[in-house]
Scaffold this motif. Structure first.
Motif, PDB file in Angstrom:
ATOM      1  N   PRO A 191       0.824  -1.217   0.000  1.00  0.00           N
ATOM      2  CA  PRO A 191       0.000   0.000   0.000  1.00  0.00           C
ATOM      3  C   PRO A 191       0.852   1.257   0.000  1.00  0.00           C
ATOM      4  O   PRO A 191       2.085   1.195   0.083  1.00  0.00           O
ATOM      5  CB  PRO A 191      -0.772  -0.121   1.307  1.00  0.00           C
ATOM      6  N   ILE A 192       0.198   2.387  -0.064  1.00  0.00           N
ATOM      7  CA  ILE A 192       0.882   3.664   0.054  1.00  0.00           C
ATOM      8  C   ILE A 192       1.450   3.773   1.463  1.00  0.00           C
ATOM      9  O   ILE A 192       0.762   3.472   2.453  1.00  0.00           O
ATOM     10  CB  ILE A 192      -0.082   4.818  -0.250  1.00  0.00           C
ATOM     11  N   SER A 193       2.701   4.185   1.541  1.00  0.00           N
ATOM     12  CA  SER A 193       3.372   4.280   2.826  1.00  0.00           C
ATOM     13  C   SER A 193       2.582   5.175   3.790  1.00  0.00           C
ATOM     14  O   SER A 193       2.186   6.295   3.431  1.00  0.00           O
ATOM     15  CB  SER A 193       4.771   4.854   2.629  1.00  0.00           C
ATOM     16  N   GLY A 194       2.331   4.671   4.966  1.00  0.00           N
ATOM     17  CA  GLY A 194       1.611   5.453   5.968  1.00  0.00           C
ATOM     18  C   GLY A 194       0.112   5.275   5.951  1.00  0.00           C
ATOM     19  O   GLY A 194      -0.577   5.749   6.862  1.00  0.00           O
ATOM     20  N   HIS A 195      -0.409   4.618   4.922  1.00  0.00           N
ATOM     21  CA  HIS A 195      -1.864   4.390   4.895  1.00  0.00           C
ATOM     22  C   HIS A 195      -2.223   3.317   5.925  1.00  0.00           C
ATOM     23  O   HIS A 195      -1.726   2.203   5.878  1.00  0.00           O
ATOM     24  CB  HIS A 195      -2.312   3.971   3.498  1.00  0.00           C
ATOM     25  N   VAL A 196      -3.128   3.670   6.787  1.00  0.00           N
ATOM     26  CA  VAL A 196      -3.503   2.810   7.898  1.00  0.00           C
ATOM     27  C   VAL A 196      -4.412   1.673   7.436  1.00  0.00           C
ATOM     28  O   VAL A 196      -4.280   0.530   7.857  1.00  0.00           O
ATOM     29  CB  VAL A 196      -4.198   3.651   8.988  1.00  0.00           C
ATOM     30  N   SER A 197      -5.342   2.006   6.554  1.00  0.00           N
ATOM     31  CA  SER A 197      -6.365   1.037   6.152  1.00  0.00           C
ATOM     32  C   SER A 197      -6.003   0.367   4.837  1.00  0.00           C
ATOM     33  O   SER A 197      -5.512   1.018   3.912  1.00  0.00           O
ATOM     34  CB  SER A 197      -7.717   1.733   6.006  1.00  0.00           C
ATOM     35  N   LEU A 198      -6.254  -0.934   4.775  1.00  0.00           N
ATOM     36  CA  LEU A 198      -5.972  -1.716   3.571  1.00  0.00           C
ATOM     37  C   LEU A 198      -7.152  -2.642   3.331  1.00  0.00           C
ATOM     38  O   LEU A 198      -7.658  -3.281   4.259  1.00  0.00           O
ATOM     39  CB  LEU A 198      -4.679  -2.515   3.732  1.00  0.00           C
ATOM     40  N   PHE A 199      -7.576  -2.690   2.067  1.00  0.00           N
ATOM     41  CA  PHE A 199      -8.780  -3.434   1.695  1.00  0.00           C
ATOM     42  C   PHE A 199      -8.467  -4.383   0.540  1.00  0.00           C
ATOM     43  O   PHE A 199      -7.709  -4.047  -0.363  1.00  0.00           O
ATOM     44  CB  PHE A 199      -9.883  -2.474   1.230  1.00  0.00           C
ATOM     45  N   TRP A 200      -9.098  -5.538   0.548  1.00  0.00           N
ATOM     46  CA  TRP A 200      -9.056  -6.472  -0.582  1.00  0.00           C
ATOM     47  C   TRP A 200     -10.474  -6.618  -1.146  1.00  0.00           C
ATOM     48  O   TRP A 200     -11.447  -6.788  -0.399  1.00  0.00           O
ATOM     49  CB  TRP A 200      -8.563  -7.847  -0.143  1.00  0.00           C
ATOM     50  N   TYR A 201     -10.541  -6.549  -2.477  1.00  0.00           N
ATOM     51  CA  TYR A 201     -11.801  -6.738  -3.189  1.00  0.00           C
ATOM     52  C   TYR A 201     -11.596  -7.778  -4.292  1.00  0.00           C
ATOM     53  O   TYR A 201     -10.497  -7.939  -4.826  1.00  0.00           O
ATOM     54  CB  TYR A 201     -12.277  -5.434  -3.838  1.00  0.00           C
ATOM     55  N   GLN A 202     -12.687  -8.443  -4.643  1.00  0.00           N
ATOM     56  CA  GLN A 202     -12.698  -9.391  -5.753  1.00  0.00           C
ATOM     57  C   GLN A 202     -13.634  -8.846  -6.813  1.00  0.00           C
ATOM     58  O   GLN A 202     -14.764  -8.426  -6.499  1.00  0.00           O
ATOM     59  CB  GLN A 202     -13.207 -10.756  -5.266  1.00  0.00           C
ATOM     60  N   GLN A 203     -13.181  -8.824  -8.064  1.00  0.00           N
ATOM     61  CA  GLN A 203     -14.015  -8.286  -9.133  1.00  0.00           C
ATOM     62  C   GLN A 203     -14.147  -9.303 -10.266  1.00  0.00           C
ATOM     63  O   GLN A 203     -13.166  -9.619 -10.939  1.00  0.00           O
ATOM     64  CB  GLN A 203     -13.451  -6.972  -9.673  1.00  0.00           C
TER      65      GLN A 203
END
Lengths: 111, 113
Positions: free
Chosen positions: B25-37
Motif C-alpha cells: 500500500p501507500i506508505s503510511g496508509h492505515v487502512s488496507l482493503f481487498w476486493y474481488q471483481q
C-alpha cells in the motif's frame, strides 16, 4: 452483496455531449463516492460527497446526492473519448465500514 | 511508494494449487482493503485491515481464503486449493483514514484452469 445500483448499465454518447449516470443505494450512508475504471486497470477515485452535502463539483464532474431518495447522480459535461470507462458508485455506511460498490455503468464516448 | 502496488499482475493457477497475491500500500496508509471483481461486475469486498489488525473478513467466500498484514504494511491474500470460481481480478486498496477515498492498485488477474 452490492448495495449500489447504477443506471444505466451501459451508455453510449457522442464526444461533446453530457453523460449522466445514476446510483441508488439501500441503507443510510456516511458518504458516497464515485470511481472510474479503465479496462484492465484499477479504480480511480473521482469525487466524494458527504451525506450532509447535496451537490459537489470537480472540473467537468458534477455530483448530486438526495438522501431522502437514497440516490446520487454523476454528470460529466462536454465528454471526451478519454472518458470512456466504467463508472462505479460506492457507499460508506455510518461508522468505520468498508466501501460497498455498485455494478457500474459502462460509458462509451464516440469521437 | 507513489501508489498501491500489486503483484503478480497476472497469475494462472492449476485447479487445486495454492496462490499468494501481494499488495504494497501507500506508505503510511492505515487502512488496507481487498476486493474481488468478476468480469463485468463491481468490486466485492473481501477483507479489511487497520494497521495489522484484520477488522472485517466477512467477505471472504470460504475458509480457503486467508489474508494477513503482519507488520501493518504489506498484505498477502492467500487462496488455498484454488477452484475455477476463484478466477477474478483481485484488487487491493489503501486509505489514510476512514471516510476518505481509496487508492487502488492495478489488481491481480487470477485465472484458474
Amino acid at each position: 452483496s452490492q448495495q449500489g445500483e447504477e443506471d444505466p448499465q451501459a451508455l453510449s454518447i457522442q464526444e461533446g455531449e453530457n453523460a449522466t449516470m445514476n446510483c441508488s443505494y439501500k441503507t443510510s450512508i456516511n458518504n458516497l463516492q464515485w470511481y472510474r475504471q479503465n479496462s484492465g486497470r484499477g479504480l480511480v477515485h473521482l469525487i466524494l460527497i458527504r451525506s450532509n452535502e447535496r451537490e459537489k463539483h470537480s472540473g467537468r464532474l458534477r455530483v448530486t446526492l438526495d438522501t431522502s431518495k437514497k440516490s446520487s447522480s454523476l454528470l460529466i459535461t462536454a465528454s471526451r473519448a478519454a472518458d470512456t470507462a466504467s463508472y462505479f458508485c460506492a457507499t460508506d455506511a455510518r461508522g468505520n465500514t468498508p466501501l460497498v460498490f455498485g455494478k457500474g455503468t459502462r460509458l462509451s464516448v464516440i469521437a | 511508494g507513489a501508489g498501491v502496488s500489486q503483484s503478480p499482475r497476472y497469475k494462472v493457477a492449476k485447479r487445486g494449487q495454492d496462490v499468494a497475491l501481494r499488495c504494497d500500500p501507500i506508505s503510511g496508509h492505515v487502512s488496507l482493503f481487498w476486493y474481488q471483481q468478476a468480469l463485468g461486475q463491481g468490486p466485492e469486498f473481501l477483507t479489511y485491515f487497520q494497521n495489522e489488525a484484520q477488522l472485517d473478513k466477512s467477505g471472504l467466500p470460504s475458509d480457503r481464503f486467508f489474508a494477513e498484514r503482519p507488520e501493518g504494511s504489506v498484505s498477502t491474500l492467500k487462496i488455498q486449493r484454488t477452484q475455477q470460481e476463484d478466477s477474478a481480478v483481485y484488487l487491493c486498496a489503501s486509505s489514510s483514514t476512514s471516510g476518505k477515498g481509496y487508492t487502488f492498485g492495478s489488481g491481480t488477474r487470477l485465472t484458474v484452469v
